[in-house]
Design a protein around this motif. Structure first.
Motif, short mmCIF file in Angstrom:
data_model
loop_
_atom_site.label_atom_id
_atom_site.label_comp_id
_atom_site.label_asym_id
_atom_site.label_seq_id
_atom_site.Cartn_x
_atom_site.Cartn_y
_atom_site.Cartn_z
N ASN A 36 46.33 -24.69 0.03
CA ASN A 36 46.64 -25.75 1.17
C ASN A 36 47.03 -26.94 0.72
OD1 ASN A 36 45.77 -23.55 2.79
ND2 ASN A 36 43.49 -24.34 2.90
N GLU A 37 48.09 -27.20 -0.08
CA GLU A 37 48.56 -28.39 -0.59
C GLU A 37 50.01 -28.89 0.04
OE1 GLU A 37 46.93 -30.28 -2.33
OE2 GLU A 37 45.64 -28.92 -3.77
N GLU A 38 50.21 -28.48 1.43
CA GLU A 38 51.48 -28.79 2.16
C GLU A 38 51.78 -30.24 1.81
OE1 GLU A 38 51.20 -27.46 6.03
OE2 GLU A 38 49.74 -28.85 6.61
N ARG A 93 44.77 -13.35 -0.95
CA ARG A 93 43.72 -14.02 -0.07
C ARG A 93 43.20 -15.21 -1.00
NH1 ARG A 93 38.79 -13.00 -2.51
NH2 ARG A 93 38.51 -11.03 -3.15
N ASN A 94 42.35 -15.88 -0.66
CA ASN A 94 41.84 -16.87 -1.60
C ASN A 94 40.92 -16.45 -2.41
OD1 ASN A 94 39.52 -19.15 -1.99
ND2 ASN A 94 41.55 -20.06 -2.10
N PHE A 95 41.36 -16.53 -3.96
CA PHE A 95 40.64 -15.98 -5.08
C PHE A 95 39.99 -17.05 -5.78
CE2 PHE A 95 42.64 -12.11 -4.07
CZ PHE A 95 41.79 -10.90 -4.30
N GLY A 96 40.17 -18.16 -5.47
CA GLY A 96 39.71 -19.51 -6.16
C GLY A 96 40.43 -20.01 -7.50
N HIS A 97 40.27 -21.29 -7.51
CA HIS A 97 40.91 -21.93 -8.59
C HIS A 97 41.07 -21.25 -9.90
CE1 HIS A 97 41.05 -26.12 -10.94
NE2 HIS A 97 42.25 -25.43 -11.04
N GLN A 98 40.10 -20.60 -10.42
CA GLN A 98 39.86 -20.26 -11.73
C GLN A 98 40.64 -18.76 -12.05
OE1 GLN A 98 38.13 -21.97 -14.70
NE2 GLN A 98 38.35 -23.31 -12.92
N LEU A 99 40.80 -18.23 -10.77
CA LEU A 99 41.59 -16.98 -10.92
C LEU A 99 42.81 -17.13 -10.73
CD1 LEU A 99 39.15 -14.45 -9.06
CD2 LEU A 99 39.88 -14.37 -11.54
N ALA A 100 43.15 -18.25 -9.86
CA ALA A 100 44.75 -18.89 -9.67
C ALA A 100 45.34 -19.36 -11.15
CB ALA A 100 44.62 -19.91 -8.89
N ILE A 101 44.50 -19.96 -11.91
CA ILE A 101 44.89 -20.42 -13.39
C ILE A 101 45.28 -18.94 -14.06
CG2 ILE A 101 44.16 -21.18 -15.34
CD1 ILE A 101 42.41 -23.34 -13.69
N MET A 116 48.02 -27.21 -14.74
CA MET A 116 47.69 -28.61 -14.36
C MET A 116 47.51 -28.25 -12.74
SD MET A 116 51.62 -29.84 -14.82
CE MET A 116 51.49 -31.59 -13.97
N ASP A 117 46.81 -29.42 -12.10
CA ASP A 117 46.37 -29.26 -10.59
C ASP A 117 47.96 -29.54 -9.78
OD1 ASP A 117 44.03 -28.79 -11.19
OD2 ASP A 117 42.85 -30.43 -10.63
N ALA A 118 47.89 -29.27 -8.69
CA ALA A 118 48.99 -29.37 -7.64
C ALA A 118 48.95 -30.66 -6.98
CB ALA A 118 49.14 -28.25 -6.76
N ALA A 222 43.68 -40.96 -7.92
CA ALA A 222 43.31 -40.04 -6.90
C ALA A 222 44.15 -39.07 -6.36
CB ALA A 222 43.14 -41.19 -5.84
N ARG A 223 43.70 -38.06 -5.85
CA ARG A 223 44.47 -36.96 -5.19
C ARG A 223 45.64 -37.60 -4.37
NH1 ARG A 223 44.73 -32.17 -2.62
NH2 ARG A 223 43.45 -30.94 -3.90
N PHE A 224 46.77 -36.98 -4.57
CA PHE A 224 47.89 -37.63 -3.92
C PHE A 224 47.53 -37.51 -2.27
CE2 PHE A 224 51.89 -37.15 -1.75
CZ PHE A 224 52.61 -38.48 -2.16
N1 UDP Z 1 42.60 -24.78 -5.88
C1 UDP Z 1 42.91 -23.42 -5.72
N2 UDP Z 1 42.00 -22.52 -5.34
C2 UDP Z 1 40.89 -22.93 -4.53
C3 UDP Z 1 40.62 -24.51 -4.81
C4 UDP Z 1 41.53 -25.28 -5.27
O1 UDP Z 1 43.91 -22.94 -6.22
O2 UDP Z 1 39.90 -22.22 -4.00
C5 UDP Z 1 43.57 -25.55 -6.29
C6 UDP Z 1 44.13 -27.02 -5.55
O3 UDP Z 1 45.49 -26.65 -4.88
C7 UDP Z 1 44.50 -27.84 -6.75
C8 UDP Z 1 43.36 -27.42 -7.89
O4 UDP Z 1 43.08 -26.16 -7.50
O5 UDP Z 1 45.61 -27.57 -7.47
C9 UDP Z 1 42.28 -28.41 -8.10
O6 UDP Z 1 41.57 -28.41 -6.73
P1 UDP Z 1 41.04 -29.65 -6.24
O7 UDP Z 1 42.16 -30.70 -6.33
O8 UDP Z 1 40.65 -29.71 -4.70
O9 UDP Z 1 39.82 -30.03 -7.06
P2 UDP Z 1 39.30 -31.48 -7.38
O10 UDP Z 1 40.14 -32.05 -8.17
O11 UDP Z 1 38.69 -32.23 -6.35
O12 UDP Z 1 38.04 -31.02 -8.58
#
Ligand code: UDP
Ligand code: MG
Length: 338
Positions: A36-38, A93-101, A116-118, A222-224
């Motif tokens: 959800n980074e539109e 579906r949403n699998f979470g940040h760690q699995l996305a990496i 890196m974060d988006a 900060a987050r963009f």
């Molecule tokens: N993200 C993801 N799946 C999730 C949660 C976050 O892929 O379920 C991504 C998010 O789009 C971003 C990165 O992981 O690119 C870090 O997330 P966020 O910036 O929300 O975390 P914070 O920086 O607040 O710790």
């Protein structure tokens, strides 16, 4: 749909298919999990384009769409249509940040892979410093935050406590104040691909594989745009994963609690006997029993809970499910432009 089976790609398959195609390996792969980074994608694209243009290395960008519910995927596809160096792997579906990496690292073909974060909290410009260290011969270069702008005091405090706690109880040394922003050499990437555990704490796993590791320091902006995708609930789950996947120390608490309870029990027993024989003969049992019962059951419940965490994880691991499911892949196998 991709031809690849929709399971976590086994290492060998990814590697071979790439080399068979006769494609040239890009120097750099950027792996960006997107949920959800539109709001950030247009600015992200601008920054990436400028950065990669100035860098002048062959590069690919692997976006992992982690089940976004907004227009993220659509927007990424539009970018990928124009730029063959932009790949997309999209989850079912949403699998979470760690699995996305994990999915991104499974598919990244670069000699050096940067996660890196988006949301632009990990500035692309820092990657240049990472590449310098990599060329000096380091296999892992992690970004350490000098400063955390625009994050709540609570988030900063919990992060500080968590990283220090983790270092104290976990055997491997996970760098304090480093997130998942890091460069990994191909050697490390291949090592990481071999670790297929379900509950993943990627930064700990990277520390665990070893090789030559070093840090670069950067100011974390900060987050963009948009909000954090890590609400407290996810943070707690993440923290528990971090501790339990690297240490059985919490299980040892049982031994200590049990020992302490034993001493207290013996002391209480001696005292009770003394009162019975030499004391004034008052029936003062209620208080003692209440204390003993509540202390004892609290300790037992705590330990049952901790045991449950580990039993649950064992259960998840023995199921041997694929780590994530892919619904779509775009541009994989196409050579980057430069
Ligand atoms: N993200 C993801 N799946 C999730 C949660 C976050 O892929 O379920 C991504 C998010 O789009 C971003 C990165 O992981 O690119 C870090 O997330 P966020 O910036 O929300 O975390 P914070 O920086 O607040 O710790
Ligand atoms: Mg962020």
């Amino acid at each position: 749909m991709s031809e690849r089976a929709p399971v976590s790609a086994p290492v060998e398959v990814t590697q071979q298919s790439f080399e068979d195609r006769g494609a040239r390996r890009p120097t750099l792969s950027l792996v960006l999990p997107v949920f959800n980074e539109e709001e950030t994608i247009p600015e992200l694209e601008r920054r990436l384009k400028t950065f990669l243009g100035e860098l002048g290395e062959t590069a690919e960008v692997v976006f992992v769409n982690d089940g976004s519910k907004d227009r993220s995927l659509e927007m990424l596809k539009a970018l990928a249509a124009e730029n063959p160096g932009y790949r997309i792997v999209s989850f079912s579906r949403n699998f979470g940040h760690q699995l996305a990496i994990t999915a991104g690292v499974d598919r990244a073909e670069g000699e050096a892979v940067v996660v890196m974060d988006a949301d632009l909290q990990d500035p692309p410009e820092v990657v240049r410093d990472m590449l310098v260290k990599w060329r000096e011969g380091f296999d892992v270069v992690y970004g350490v935050r000098k400063q955390r702008e625009g994050e709540t005091v609570f988030k900063r405090f919990t992060a500080a406590v968590f990283y220090r706690l983790l270092r104290a109880i976990v055997g491997v040394s996970i760098p304090v104040d480093a997130g998942d922003f890091r460069l990994m050499s191909r050697k490390v990437v291949l090592a990481l691909r071999a670790l297929r555990e379900t509950h993943r704490f990627v930064r700990g796993m990277v520390a665990w594989v070893g090789f030559r590791q070093t840090a670069v320091y950067y100011e974390r902006p900060a987050r963009f745009a948009g909000e954090t995708k890590y609400p407290l609930r996810k943070m707690i789950r993440f923290a528990i994963d971090g501790i339990t996947s690297f240490s059985v120390m919490p299980l040892r608490i049982a031994t200590w609690l049990g020992t302490a309870a034993g001493f207290i029990g013996v002391g209480a027993g001696l005292w009770a006997a003394y009162e019975k024989v030499f004391g004034s003969g008052t029936v003062a049992g209620w208080t003692t029993i209440m204390i003993a019962v509540s202390l004892g059951s609290a300790a037992q419940l705590l330990m049952t809970g901790i045991l449950g965490e580990y039993v649950g994880r064992t259960y998840e691991e023995v199921k041997r499910r694929p780590l994530y499911l892919v619904s779509e892949e775009v541009n994989f196998g196409r050579p980057p432009e430069r």
